[in-house]
Structure formats: C-alpha cells, structure tokens
Motif scaffolding. Sequence first.
Motif, PDB file in Angstrom:
ATOM      1  N   LEU A   1      15.151 -10.747  -7.912  1.00 37.00           N
ATOM      2  CA  LEU A   1      15.507  -9.453  -8.482  1.00 37.00           C
ATOM      3  C   LEU A   1      17.016  -9.257  -8.578  1.00 37.00           C
ATOM      4  O   LEU A   1      17.506  -8.611  -9.503  1.00 37.00           O
ATOM      5  CB  LEU A   1      14.896  -8.327  -7.650  1.00 37.00           C
ATOM      6  N   LEU A   2      17.759  -9.815  -7.631  1.00 37.64           N
ATOM      7  CA  LEU A   2      19.216  -9.659  -7.656  1.00 37.64           C
ATOM      8  C   LEU A   2      19.848 -10.339  -8.864  1.00 37.64           C
ATOM      9  O   LEU A   2      20.910  -9.928  -9.323  1.00 37.64           O
ATOM     10  CB  LEU A   2      19.833 -10.209  -6.373  1.00 37.64           C
ATOM     11  N   LYS A   3      19.189 -11.379  -9.384  1.00 41.33           N
ATOM     12  CA  LYS A   3      19.721 -12.047 -10.574  1.00 41.33           C
ATOM     13  C   LYS A   3      19.654 -11.142 -11.797  1.00 41.33           C
ATOM     14  O   LYS A   3      20.492 -11.225 -12.686  1.00 41.33           O
ATOM     15  CB  LYS A   3      18.948 -13.336 -10.843  1.00 41.33           C
ATOM     16  N   LYS A   4      18.659 -10.249 -11.845  1.00 35.97           N
ATOM     17  CA  LYS A   4      18.472  -9.363 -12.992  1.00 35.97           C
ATOM     18  C   LYS A   4      19.028  -7.967 -12.766  1.00 35.97           C
ATOM     19  O   LYS A   4      19.154  -7.198 -13.719  1.00 35.97           O
ATOM     20  CB  LYS A   4      16.973  -9.230 -13.302  1.00 35.97           C
TER      21      LYS A   4
ATOM     22  N   SER B   1       7.718 -14.836  -0.630  1.00 32.51           N
ATOM     23  CA  SER B   1       8.089 -13.969   0.486  1.00 32.51           C
ATOM     24  C   SER B   1       9.004 -12.861  -0.032  1.00 32.51           C
ATOM     25  O   SER B   1       9.504 -12.913  -1.158  1.00 32.51           O
ATOM     26  CB  SER B   1       8.796 -14.776   1.571  1.00 32.51           C
ATOM     27  N   ASP B   2       9.234 -11.852   0.783  1.00 36.94           N
ATOM     28  CA  ASP B   2      10.056 -10.726   0.372  1.00 36.94           C
ATOM     29  C   ASP B   2      11.492 -11.165   0.078  1.00 36.94           C
ATOM     30  O   ASP B   2      12.102 -10.686  -0.868  1.00 36.94           O
ATOM     31  CB  ASP B   2      10.040  -9.643   1.451  1.00 36.94           C
ATOM     32  N   GLY B   3      12.010 -12.103   0.860  1.00 31.50           N
ATOM     33  CA  GLY B   3      13.374 -12.586   0.637  1.00 31.50           C
ATOM     34  C   GLY B   3      13.527 -13.316  -0.685  1.00 31.50           C
ATOM     35  O   GLY B   3      14.536 -13.175  -1.375  1.00 31.50           O
ATOM     36  N   VAL B   4      12.519 -14.081  -1.074  1.00 30.48           N
ATOM     37  CA  VAL B   4      12.561 -14.796  -2.350  1.00 30.48           C
ATOM     38  C   VAL B   4      12.485 -13.804  -3.507  1.00 30.48           C
ATOM     39  O   VAL B   4      13.195 -13.932  -4.507  1.00 30.48           O
ATOM     40  CB  VAL B   4      11.417 -15.836  -2.433  1.00 30.48           C
TER      41      VAL B   4
ATOM     42  N   GLU C   1      10.679   4.248   4.469  1.00 32.64           N
ATOM     43  CA  GLU C   1      10.121   3.929   5.782  1.00 32.64           C
ATOM     44  C   GLU C   1       9.012   2.881   5.710  1.00 32.64           C
ATOM     45  O   GLU C   1       8.944   1.982   6.535  1.00 32.64           O
ATOM     46  CB  GLU C   1       9.591   5.197   6.443  1.00 32.64           C
ATOM     47  N   HIS C   2       8.150   2.965   4.700  1.00 27.69           N
ATOM     48  CA  HIS C   2       7.028   2.036   4.597  1.00 27.69           C
ATOM     49  C   HIS C   2       7.119   1.144   3.363  1.00 27.69           C
ATOM     50  O   HIS C   2       6.109   0.625   2.901  1.00 27.69           O
ATOM     51  CB  HIS C   2       5.707   2.812   4.575  1.00 27.69           C
ATOM     52  N   LEU C   3       8.311   0.973   2.826  1.00 32.13           N
ATOM     53  CA  LEU C   3       8.511   0.125   1.652  1.00 32.13           C
ATOM     54  C   LEU C   3       9.262  -1.138   2.028  1.00 32.13           C
ATOM     55  O   LEU C   3      10.060  -1.144   2.966  1.00 32.13           O
ATOM     56  CB  LEU C   3       9.304   0.873   0.574  1.00 32.13           C
ATOM     57  N   LYS C   4       9.025  -2.197   1.275  1.00 29.84           N
ATOM     58  CA  LYS C   4       9.792  -3.426   1.438  1.00 29.84           C
ATOM     59  C   LYS C   4      11.023  -3.352   0.543  1.00 29.84           C
ATOM     60  O   LYS C   4      11.056  -2.604  -0.439  1.00 29.84           O
ATOM     61  CB  LYS C   4       8.950  -4.634   1.040  1.00 29.84           C
ATOM     62  N   ALA C   5      12.018  -4.159   0.847  1.00 28.95           N
ATOM     63  CA  ALA C   5      13.244  -4.171   0.056  1.00 28.95           C
ATOM     64  C   ALA C   5      12.961  -4.600  -1.379  1.00 28.95           C
ATOM     65  O   ALA C   5      13.546  -4.063  -2.327  1.00 28.95           O
ATOM     66  CB  ALA C   5      14.275  -5.098   0.695  1.00 28.95           C
ATOM     67  N   SER C   6      12.049  -5.555  -1.558  1.00 32.83           N
ATOM     68  CA  SER C   6      11.733  -6.007  -2.918  1.00 32.83           C
ATOM     69  C   SER C   6      11.081  -4.907  -3.738  1.00 32.83           C
ATOM     70  O   SER C   6      11.331  -4.786  -4.943  1.00 32.83           O
ATOM     71  CB  SER C   6      10.831  -7.236  -2.870  1.00 32.83           C
ATOM     72  N   GLU C   7      10.250  -4.076  -3.121  1.00 34.00           N
ATOM     73  CA  GLU C   7       9.617  -2.970  -3.841  1.00 34.00           C
ATOM     74  C   GLU C   7      10.650  -1.935  -4.277  1.00 34.00           C
ATOM     75  O   GLU C   7      10.589  -1.421  -5.397  1.00 34.00           O
ATOM     76  CB  GLU C   7       8.566  -2.306  -2.956  1.00 34.00           C
ATOM     77  N   ILE C   8      11.613  -1.658  -3.427  1.00 34.09           N
ATOM     78  CA  ILE C   8      12.657  -0.689  -3.754  1.00 34.09           C
ATOM     79  C   ILE C   8      13.514  -1.208  -4.904  1.00 34.09           C
ATOM     80  O   ILE C   8      13.776  -0.497  -5.880  1.00 34.09           O
ATOM     81  CB  ILE C   8      13.533  -0.408  -2.516  1.00 34.09           C
TER      82      ILE C   8
END
Length: 134
Positions: free
Chosen positions: A18-21, A10-13, A92-99
């Motif tokens: 990504l936050l670890k790196k 999922s996007d949250g996972v 606007e059309h991006l997920k947080a994980s993609e950013i």
Amino acid sequence: MPALRPKYFSDGVKVGMLLKKLHIRPVAKIQYTFDPFTENVASIRSVINCLNTKSVLSSSVALSKINVQSDRCEPKIDVEFSDGHKLIFKTEHLKASEILEKLLFYCNQKDTTQPEADVALTKMSGKPKGKKKK
C-alpha cells in the motif's frame, strides 16, 4: 502434487504494498490521538510511522499533529481533506493495512490531479473516412 492454497499476505506485506501506491495530496490535516499505555495502539503507531516517510510526505503539504494523552482515550486518527470533509478512524480494533487501504481509497476519490479516463474507441472511430472500394 501439493494442494493449491490461496495466497495470504501478512499485515506488514500489505502495508508495504500500500505504501507504494499511497499519496495524501487531497489531505489538509491529520491528527493522531492515543494513549500509549493502553492496549491496541500498535496499529496507530504503525500508521504514524508509515505516513511520516519521505515518499508519502513529498506528495502533500498536510499538517500532521500527534496528541499523546494519558487519559485512557480511544486511539483515533482525524483526517481533514482540503475540500472540508472529515474522516475519523477509530483504530482500536483495526489493522494498519486496513487503515491505509481506506485512506488510499478516500484520497483517490478526492484527488483532482488524476487524469480523466480516455475515451473508448469503437470500430468505426479507428477507420479512415473515405470512399468505399467497389
């Protein structure tokens, strides 16, 4: 026997992984601009939350500025690197994980503190030099 399926996160996972790196060492300034009353601002709000954690902020001295406007503007993130280059995310059309994934990619490209790769050893370089046995 259950069918083998690919593992999707999922996007949250993905954001947690990504936050670890994530580091923002080469970033000089980050500016967030959004209108909280429009649709599709969840991703930029999530990125603001992620980039303002202690672990990410400790890796850089980047200046962070949040512009909250009420003019129905498009949500965007302006990233200015210490070498003068700019990167604009229209979120606007991006997920947080993609950013965060793209930000990590560009930060890794611009980071000068990463060590150089080791020289590849060949078969001959590992052997001691000396006389051959007869």
